[in-house]
Design an enzyme around this catalytic site. Structure first.
Site, PDB file in Angstrom:
ATOM      1  N   GLY A  13       0.787  -1.220   0.000  1.00 34.07           N
ATOM      2  CA  GLY A  13       0.000   0.000   0.000  1.00 34.07           C
ATOM      3  C   GLY A  13       0.822   1.275   0.000  1.00 34.07           C
ATOM      4  N   ILE A  14       0.352   2.274   0.743  1.00 34.60           N
ATOM      5  CA  ILE A  14       1.014   3.573   0.779  1.00 34.60           C
ATOM      6  C   ILE A  14       2.452   3.442   1.268  1.00 34.60           C
ATOM      7  CG2 ILE A  14       1.057   5.764   2.041  1.00 34.60           C
ATOM      8  CD1 ILE A  14      -1.989   5.846   1.763  1.00 34.60           C
ATOM      9  N   TYR A 153     -11.484   8.063  13.694  1.00 36.69           N
ATOM     10  CA  TYR A 153     -10.368   8.074  12.745  1.00 36.69           C
ATOM     11  C   TYR A 153     -10.004   9.493  12.322  1.00 36.69           C
ATOM     12  CZ  TYR A 153      -7.658   7.206   8.512  1.00 36.69           C
ATOM     13  OH  TYR A 153      -6.665   7.199   7.568  1.00 36.69           O
ATOM     14  N   LYS A 157      -6.535  11.698  13.221  1.00 29.91           N
ATOM     15  CA  LYS A 157      -5.674  12.284  12.196  1.00 29.91           C
ATOM     16  C   LYS A 157      -5.550  13.796  12.385  1.00 29.91           C
ATOM     17  CE  LYS A 157      -4.563   8.516  10.042  1.00 29.91           C
ATOM     18  NZ  LYS A 157      -3.172   8.022  10.119  1.00 29.91           N
ATOM     19  N   PRO A 183      -3.030  11.996   2.664  1.00 22.65           N
ATOM     20  CA  PRO A 183      -3.619  11.400   1.457  1.00 22.65           C
ATOM     21  C   PRO A 183      -5.134  11.570   1.424  1.00 22.65           C
ATOM     22  CG  PRO A 183      -2.154   9.858   2.596  1.00 22.65           C
ATOM     23  CD  PRO A 183      -2.420  10.987   3.527  1.00 22.65           C
ATOM     24  N   GLY A 184      -5.663  11.598   0.201  1.00 23.67           N
ATOM     25  CA  GLY A 184      -7.103  11.526   0.013  1.00 23.67           C
ATOM     26  C   GLY A 184      -7.496  10.098  -0.314  1.00 23.67           C
TER      27      GLY A 184
END
Length: 270
Positions: A13-14, A153, A157, A183-184
């Site tokens: 992933g990221i 969540y 953040k 990130p979006g």
């Protein structure tokens, strides 16, 4: 001398996109994974094939002490530290009507407390060794824009974004910079992987979502990796305490109210 980076949660992933771009920029890398050793091994081999040193270890950073243990060993394996990227996290959406304390505590431990603990350890190491390094925290566009079901969540953040500003003030006198990448909508699975995993609820989802984003597509792990490389570079030497949102314009206007059949969500031709 090659720079050295620690990246948490980078087997896929990221995180994997981040270590790819860091390796391409000349970093040696230590990274953590939680469950899939096969993916971690594959990621490490990919980095080594790019000419970088790669070391990895399993760590459940929601458990007290795991992140610190991983960090100490990673610094030893790398022989130093120039960059910490806090990326490992969990995403759980739940309405306040359905709040479950076990999941809430897990997100607090992993997505907030672990970020703070590792940032503190990285900062103390850099200060002690006079390293004018960087700490980059991966947050989310949901820190700025509320959605149903993301009170925990999104709130966490947002807390990381705000905490990073104070970290930046604490560490600026030592030449250590602290920033966030938010990130979006980042698609981390190909359509083939989604099908192979039997995630029928996701079939076609990302394609449909991408059409409604102003830039006309979903984000990719590579997009986030490039943002991290930029913020860690001398090109960003006068940037600290900032949040770099990488979302293709997703949260600028909100979703459009109307979409014409022959146009994309923002008025251009399909």
């Amino acid at each position: 001398m090659r720079k050295k980076a620690i990246v948490t949660g980078a087997s896929r992933g990221i995180g994997r996109g981040i270590i790819r771009e860091l390796a391409a920029a000349g970093y040696d890398i230590a990274f953590s994974y939680r469950t899939r050793e096969d993916e971690a091994k594959e990621a490490a081999e990919e980095i080594r094939n790019m000419g970088s040193f790669a070391w990895y270890a399993k760590a459940d950073m929601a458990q007290a002490g795991e992140g610190e243990k991983f960090f100490d060993q990673a610094v030893r394996e790398l022989g130093g530290l120039d960059l910490l990227v806090n990326n490992a996290g969990v995403t759980v959406f739940q309405s306040i009507l359905d709040l479950e304390m076990e999941e809430t505590q897990k997100m607090l431990n992993l997505d907030l407390l672990n970020y703070l603990v590792l940032s503190s350890k990285a900062a103390r190491y850099m200060k002690a060794h006079e390293v004018k390094g960087c700490i980059i925290n991966i947050t989310s566009s949901r820190a700025e824009r509320a959605y149903p079901g993301d009170c925990v969540y999104g709130g966490i953040k947002a807390a990381v974004n705000r905490a990073s500003q104070s970290m930046a003030l604490d560490l600026a006198p030592y030449g250590i910079r602290v920033n966030c990448v938010a990130p979006g909508a980042i698609c981390i699975r190909t359509p083939e992987e989604i099908k192979a995993e039997g995630r029928t609820e996701l079939e076609g989802f990302w394609e449909s979502l991408g059409e409604r984003i102003p830039m006309g597509r979903n984000g990719t792990p590579k997009d986030i990796g490039r943002a991290v490389v930029f913020l860690a570079s001398e090109n960003a030497a006068y940037i600290t305490g900032e949040v770099l949102r990488v979302d293709g314009g997703l949260i600028l206007p909100g979703m459009p109210e109307k979409v014409e059949n022959d146009k994309n969500a923002w008025g251009g031709e399909k």
